[in-house]
Write a protein that holds these residues in place. Structure first.
Motif, PDB file in Angstrom:
ATOM      1  N   LEU A  21       0.834  -1.212   0.000  1.00 58.32           N
ATOM      2  CA  LEU A  21       0.000   0.000   0.000  1.00 58.32           C
ATOM      3  C   LEU A  21       0.869   1.263   0.000  1.00 58.32           C
ATOM      4  CD1 LEU A  21      -2.888   1.250   0.319  1.00 58.32           C
ATOM      5  CD2 LEU A  21      -2.504   1.147   2.794  1.00 58.32           C
ATOM      6  N   ASP A  24       3.056   1.548  -3.253  1.00 58.74           N
ATOM      7  CA  ASP A  24       2.232   1.944  -4.405  1.00 58.74           C
ATOM      8  C   ASP A  24       1.915   3.433  -4.375  1.00 58.74           C
ATOM      9  OD1 ASP A  24       2.249  -0.610  -5.267  1.00 58.74           O
ATOM     10  OD2 ASP A  24       0.174  -1.087  -4.734  1.00 58.74           O
ATOM     11  N   ASN A  25       2.006   4.018  -3.197  1.00 59.54           N
ATOM     12  CA  ASN A  25       1.704   5.442  -3.075  1.00 59.54           C
ATOM     13  C   ASN A  25       2.959   6.295  -2.937  1.00 59.54           C
ATOM     14  OD1 ASN A  25      -1.427   6.025  -2.792  1.00 59.54           O
ATOM     15  ND2 ASN A  25      -0.992   3.987  -1.979  1.00 59.54           N
ATOM     16  N   ASP A 104      -9.502   0.848   6.971  1.00 64.78           N
ATOM     17  CA  ASP A 104      -9.823   1.345   5.643  1.00 64.78           C
ATOM     18  C   ASP A 104      -8.539   1.932   5.031  1.00 64.78           C
ATOM     19  OD1 ASP A 104     -12.381   2.606   3.950  1.00 64.78           O
ATOM     20  OD2 ASP A 104     -10.550   3.817   3.894  1.00 64.78           O
ATOM     21  N   ARG A 105      -8.138   1.430   3.870  1.00 61.06           N
ATOM     22  CA  ARG A 105      -6.857   1.839   3.280  1.00 61.06           C
ATOM     23  C   ARG A 105      -6.824   3.348   2.987  1.00 61.06           C
ATOM     24  NH1 ARG A 105      -6.849   2.015  -2.312  1.00 61.06           N
ATOM     25  NH2 ARG A 105      -4.742   1.185  -2.520  1.00 61.06           N
ATOM     26  N   ASP A 106      -7.959   3.878   2.553  1.00 64.22           N
ATOM     27  CA  ASP A 106      -7.988   5.307   2.230  1.00 64.22           C
ATOM     28  C   ASP A 106      -7.841   6.161   3.486  1.00 64.22           C
ATOM     29  OD1 ASP A 106      -8.267   4.750  -0.450  1.00 64.22           O
ATOM     30  OD2 ASP A 106     -10.450   4.628  -0.332  1.00 64.22           O
ATOM     31  N   GLU A 107      -8.487   5.673   4.550  1.00 63.73           N
ATOM     32  CA  GLU A 107      -8.383   6.413   5.816  1.00 63.73           C
ATOM     33  C   GLU A 107      -6.937   6.427   6.297  1.00 63.73           C
ATOM     34  OE1 GLU A 107      -9.949   6.083  10.425  1.00 63.73           O
ATOM     35  OE2 GLU A 107     -10.607   4.581   8.986  1.00 63.73           O
ATOM     36  N   LEU A 109      -4.204   6.026   4.441  1.00 62.45           N
ATOM     37  CA  LEU A 109      -3.373   6.850   3.552  1.00 62.45           C
ATOM     38  C   LEU A 109      -3.581   8.339   3.822  1.00 62.45           C
ATOM     39  CD1 LEU A 109      -3.616   4.938   0.141  1.00 62.45           C
ATOM     40  CD2 LEU A 109      -1.550   5.368   1.494  1.00 62.45           C
ATOM     41  N   LYS A 110      -4.826   8.687   4.138  1.00 71.64           N
ATOM     42  CA  LYS A 110      -5.120  10.098   4.446  1.00 71.64           C
ATOM     43  C   LYS A 110      -4.321  10.539   5.689  1.00 71.64           C
ATOM     44  CE  LYS A 110      -9.198  13.000   5.351  1.00 71.64           C
ATOM     45  NZ  LYS A 110      -9.329  13.093   6.792  1.00 71.64           N
ATOM     46  N   ARG A 113      -0.639  10.837   4.844  1.00 70.53           N
ATOM     47  CA  ARG A 113      -0.352  12.062   4.072  1.00 70.53           C
ATOM     48  C   ARG A 113      -0.373  13.285   4.980  1.00 70.53           C
ATOM     49  NH1 ARG A 113      -4.110   9.839   0.009  1.00 70.53           N
ATOM     50  NH2 ARG A 113      -2.818   8.698  -1.459  1.00 70.53           N
ATOM     51  N   GLU A 114      -1.371  13.313   5.866  1.00 68.86           N
ATOM     52  CA  GLU A 114      -1.481  14.467   6.782  1.00 68.86           C
ATOM     53  C   GLU A 114      -0.217  14.629   7.627  1.00 68.86           C
ATOM     54  OE1 GLU A 114      -6.267  14.247   7.672  1.00 68.86           O
ATOM     55  OE2 GLU A 114      -4.862  13.949   9.312  1.00 68.86           O
TER      56      GLU A 114
END
Lengths: 117, 304
Positions: A21, A24-25, A104-107, A109-110, A113-114
């Motif tokens: 994860l 990939d980002n 949750d992967r998006d949570e 990643l968010k 990033r923050e």
């Protein structure tokens, strides 16, 4: 230069998932299976962020964090706790966030990033 | 130090974090663990009809029901029981605090481990603002140290290596110090001796200057040296501090700052031996709020 994330996780499936994860980002990752290995890697690689499982084979997460925060070069690295245990939110009082498995992967990643912004 | 642990549990979610610590201690310190559960209160006298404390139903107690409850507890803690081979499960009936004290007198554990409030009665707000009444009664009367884990956050340390001893310089605190010092020596811990100078009375009392407060802090440091450090021989890994403020807040803050994995303090320190006396509010508030387990010691500890 890409930011570095240290994943401290003893479950190989979760560690692999997180590694993929983050890579990939666009992040560089290092993985440790124990608190001891985690501290050694943190000292060697000086990551920009650490994800920390609470229940590790040799130590619990808060004890790892205590060692981390006793090191002047490492103490300000943001830590995100990721655990399947209940009641983890305040387990590491200075962690920047905590996430329960399954997450949750998006949570995640968010959050990453923050804190790497 | 911990060879025999009495883990008093409701075998519900409310005790999950206490279970984590109790079983971890049993594994880490190679201790025998007694999992003790009071399944119900007799409806009257020696009646065999009991109110099941978990379900609230009236049931007739017989060996089958007792075995059934034991099996439920066995399966509830199955994952943790697998980490130890030296355990026993005991179920009984009666009022929980009396039965816990009774088995403690009989078994003489090195420590009693309990959760905080089970939330078994009262309103939601009340549950969150008070420690469990069973715990209060046990802590007040037990002749053994009582370790309480009230918050899940207090259960993720795994063993003791960094201990805060909070004192108010009472006689009961001297008992707590004796226990704390034995523990830190045997388990090779860092030892933090701490006093919180209570300045809450200053709001209503005469105004105190900062010089007065600083003088009191120096006096407290001198007391720590005189009362405790002088008895520690060549034990080196210790630190001492005095902070002014609201005592329970400062104790919790100090333990958090030091990332302590255990707080040890006297219970009910300013009270008499009257078992009906109200509990020590500082200890209670610390137990409620601490990020680590708290061991409370009352003045009867060590008398058996």
């Amino acid at each position: 230069m890409n930011k570095k994330i240290l994943i401290i996780e003893d479950d190989p499936a979760v560690a692999d998932y997180l590694t993929t994860l983050f890579q990939d980002n666009g992040y560089v990752t290092f993985s440790a299976k124990s608190a001891h290995e985690g501290i050694e890697l943190a000292r060697k690689e000086h990551p920009d962020l650490i994800t920390l499982d609470l229940e590790l084979p040799d130590e619990w997460g808060p004890r790892f964090y205590r060692k981390l925060s006793a090191d002047k070069d490492l103490k300000n690295i943001p830590v995100i706790v990721i655990s399947g245990l209940s009641g983890i939110k305040y387990a590491v009082s200075k962690a920047v966030a905590s996430i329960s498995k399954p997450f949750d992967r998006d949570e995640l990643l968010k959050l990453v990033r923050e804190h790497l912004a | 130090m911990f060879k025999k642990i009495l883990f008093a549990t409701s075998a519900t979610e409310a005790c999950d974090h206490a279970a984590r610590v109790a079983f971890d201690m049993a594994r880490r310190y190679h201790a025998h663990i007694d999992v003790f559960h009071v399944l119900g209160v007799p409806t009257r006298g020696y009646s065999q009809v009991v109110v099941d404390l978990t379900t609230g139903d009236e049931v007739t107690l017989d060996d089958n029901y007792r075995d059934l409850v034991k099996e439920e507890i066995r399966s509830y803690y199955d994952h943790q029981i697998q980490t130890t081979d030296d355990f026993a499960i005991t179920v009984t009936i009666g009022h929980p605090h009396r039965e816990i004290l009774r088995i403690a007198r009989a078994e003489k554990p090195d420590i009693i481990v309990m959760g905080g409030s089970t939330g078994a009665s009262g309103s939601y707000a009340h549950k969150k603002a008070a420690t469990g009444s069973t715990f209060q009664r046990v802590a007040k009367a037990a002749h053994f140290p009582v370790l309480v884990i009230n918050r899940p956050a207090a259960s993720f340390w795994g063993g003791f290596s960094n201990v805060v001893f909070a004192t108010d310089f009472s006689d009961a605190a001297d008992h707590a110090f004796a226990f704390a010092f034995k523990l830190v020596k045997e388990l090779n811990c860092e030892f933090h001796l701490f006093h919180a100078l209570d300045i809450t009375c200053f709001q209503t009392d005469n105004f105190h200057t900062q010089d007065t407060i600083d003088d009191q802090i120096r006096n407290a440091i001198a007391q720590i040296r005189f009362r405790y450090v002088s008895k520690m021989g060549d034990f080196k890994p210790y630190a001492m501090e005095v902070w002014e403020g609201i005592p329970f807040v400062e104790i919790v803050k100090y333990a958090r700052e030091k990332q302590a994995d255990l707080i040890i303090m006297a219970y009910n320190t300013r009270q008499t031996d009257d078992p009906e006396a109200s509990i020590g509010s500082v200890a209670e508030q610390v137990i409620l709020r601490a990020n680590c387990p708290v061991i409370s010691i009352n003045r009867s500890v060590g008398k058996e």
